[in-house]
Design a protein around this motif. Structure first.
Motif, mmCIF file in Angstrom:
data_model
loop_
_atom_site.group_PDB
_atom_site.id
_atom_site.type_symbol
_atom_site.label_atom_id
_atom_site.label_comp_id
_atom_site.label_asym_id
_atom_site.label_seq_id
_atom_site.Cartn_x
_atom_site.Cartn_y
_atom_site.Cartn_z
ATOM 1 N N VAL A 350 0.864 -1.182 0.000
ATOM 2 C CA VAL A 350 0.000 0.000 0.000
ATOM 3 C C VAL A 350 0.900 1.231 0.000
ATOM 4 O O VAL A 350 1.794 1.360 0.844
ATOM 5 N N SER A 351 0.677 2.128 -0.954
ATOM 6 C CA SER A 351 1.496 3.328 -1.019
ATOM 7 C C SER A 351 1.067 4.319 0.050
ATOM 8 O O SER A 351 -0.062 4.283 0.544
ATOM 9 N N GLN A 352 1.979 5.221 0.391
ATOM 10 C CA GLN A 352 1.654 6.234 1.377
ATOM 11 C C GLN A 352 0.569 7.173 0.853
ATOM 12 O O GLN A 352 -0.255 7.665 1.619
ATOM 13 N N THR A 353 0.531 7.381 -0.451
ATOM 14 C CA THR A 353 -0.514 8.218 -1.047
ATOM 15 C C THR A 353 -1.882 7.558 -0.898
ATOM 16 O O THR A 353 -2.875 8.211 -0.580
ATOM 17 N N GLN A 354 -1.939 6.241 -1.127
ATOM 18 C CA GLN A 354 -3.198 5.522 -0.934
ATOM 19 C C GLN A 354 -3.670 5.631 0.515
ATOM 20 O O GLN A 354 -4.851 5.891 0.785
#
Length: 526
Positions: A350-354
């Motif tokens: 999971v990306s930090q943006t997500q």
């Protein structure tokens, strides 16, 4: 059983809620929807739009628009059939389960709530209707104008400019037959996700909405013709084409309206209903909780002062999340796509943006309600905690989301997937494959000081609103979420050091990527 003990068992000793000889009579299960007999019927169009567009400003809504609203909030949207092996070792006997799905989740897909509407539209008689989801139609219960009655039942909140008022009720037997006393917790959460969906759909369609938790229960139930032993209204949602800022609380603190006096203004309503069960068991604890939660006069209505207890940081290290731009998505397509994965979860980064988008957008909707005042912003009476694994730029561990700073406060570091997996009472989700295991957390006394026992069901509804928003945003981000109540609450509270702040975990939502499920499903709209 004392009510305090009952509420404690609902969260910390759920096995004590069931009789020792409890068995579910599946053959005598009620229908997942309520049916009335012999009432005037107004069909709603089945030609439901596949996208939800904002209506023209100040244009008067019609019956067709209201039908679209009701269908997207609580209509039967899907028929699903799943196959499973009765004996996995033999791999011979296959059983099938059939479910009628809606866009909102529900414990066991039992949908214990019902919708009623007070309508003031040009193309239908003014009055009180039941939304018959089985046939996507309205059934007239009472014809007439009830503005004054409803306004006084709400403590003199003026509904004259509202073209519709939605009533969210709970039919106790609809999930008590399976979950016994534990159904009381489910009923509030299920009502909350419906409210959350109603807020979303109303906003997309250009309607302003307000959630009313405080009303004279007996008067409203009397107006709808509900037997309080069987069914009771949990929340009301007035809808208007005018901005919500124009709505005013006209509460006169010196004028007290009583439920007993108000109910005398309309005659008793009797209607024939059908639910399929031939034998309905008694549920004394649910009746007692419902009775203890009722408001007899408007003198009991309160405004809740802002409380930062659930927002205080419990950690020592903070991670600021990136600020993301405005996030938009097609609500209708997300509703069609969303479901609750279980064995379908698969580990992915999971990306930090997500993560930042998920948290920011989950709290971005400020819903108007009767607890915070007319023009005040909705205060955060519930918050989000979580255990993260394989998230970009975030060390594995347990965290609290600080909404005001848009950051994570670390409580403890480590991989807690095994810890959480063994805390499940029914291990139908493989948490080793889930990067985000979130918990909605709230006040441990369930707002009892301000609202008495009514505070418990309000807290559950507010948790449900956040859950529904979280599920929609998760789906829009390409992930799935699965609300769970079968988890060890005390274990999670210990992990989050919640006791020192007198807060507790209300519901668990694993969130992450998932693979397509093998099932046969059909969409039920033209």
């Amino acid at each position: 059983m004392k009510l305090e003990t009952f509420l404690h068992h609902l969260h910390f000793d759920t096995e004590k809620l069931y009789p020792p000889d409890w068995q579910v009579d599946w053959d005598d299960a009620p229908l997942p929807y309520k049916l009335y007999r012999g009432l005037p019927v107004i069909p709603l169009t089945g030609d439901v739009p596949l996208t939800l567009d904002r209506r023209e400003a100040h244009g008067e809504p019609g019956l067709e628009e209201l039908g679209h609203f009701l269908w997207y909030v609580y209509g039967i949207t899907q028929y699903a059939q799943s196959a499973f092996l009765e004996d996995p070792e033999e791999r011979t006997a296959v059983s099938y389960s059939q479910l009628l799905r809606r866009f909102v989740p529900s414990g066991g897909a039992l949908y214990p709530n019902e919708l009623y509407v007070y309508i003031k539209l040009e193309d239908v008689p003014k009055g009180i209707y039941h939304y018959d989801v089985a046939h996507h139609r309205l059934q007239l219960l009472r014809e007439g104008n009830y503005d004054s009655y409803l306004s006084r039942g709400l403590g003199n909140f003026d509904v004259s400019d509202c073209f519709c008022t939605v009533f969210v009720s709970t039919v106790f037997w609809k999930n008590f037959y399976k979950y016994n006393n534990f159904s009381y917790r489910l009923q509030g959460l299920d009502a909350g996700v419906i409210i959350g969906q109603a807020i979303e759909v109303a906003d997309r369609m250009g309607f302003s909405s307000r959630v009313c938790y405080q009303f004279l229960d007996r008067s409203i139930n009397h107006l709808l013709g509900l037997s309080e032993q069987d069914e009771s209204v949990y929340a009301m949602i007035p809808l208007s084409i005018y901005p919500s800022a124009q709505w005013v609380d006209n509460i006169n603190r010196e004028e007290h309206v009583s439920a007993a006096e108000l109910s005398k203004e309309v005659p008793l309503l009797k209607a024939e209903t059908y639910n399929r069960s031939k034998r309905i068991l008694d549920y004394p604890m649910l009746k007692e909780m419902n009775e203890a939660s009722m408001f007899e006069t408007t003198q009991s209505f309160v405004k809740i002062k802002k409380d930062d207890r659930v927002k205080r940081s419990l950690g020592t290290e903070s991670i600021l999340l990136p600020f993301t731009g405005s996030f938009s998505y097609d609500l209708a397509s997300v509703c069609r796509e969303r479901h609750s994965p279980d064995i379908d979860f698969m580990m992915g980064k999971v990306s930090q943006t997500q993560l930042a988008t998920l948290f920011k957008e989950s709290f971005s909707v400020i819903y108007h309600n009767d607890l915070d005042g007319t023009h005040g912003k909705s205060h955060t009476r519930v918050s989000l905690y979580g255990c993260f694994y394989n998230v970009e730029g975030v060390p594995n561990g347990a965290y609290f989301y600080d909404k005001s700073a848009h950051g994570l406060c670390r409580i403890t570091q480590g991989d807690y997937r095994e810890f959480l997996q063994y805390g499940l009472t029914m291990p139908n989700v493989n948490l080793f494959q889930v990067p985000l295991c979130l918990h909605v957390v709230g006040d441990k006394d369930h707002l009892k000081e301000e609202l008495g026992y009514r505070g418990y069901r309000i807290q559950q509804m507010e948790a449900g609103i956040l859950v529904q928003r979280l599920l929609l945003i998760s789906c829009a981000l390409g992930m799935g979420g699965h609300p769970l109540l079968g988890f060890n609450t005390k274990q999670c509270d210990d992990l989050y050091r919640a006791d020192s702040k007198q807060i507790t975990s209300l519901i668990q939502i694993p969130v992450g990527p998932y693979r397509p499920r093998a099932w046969l499903k059909g969409i039920l709209n033209s």
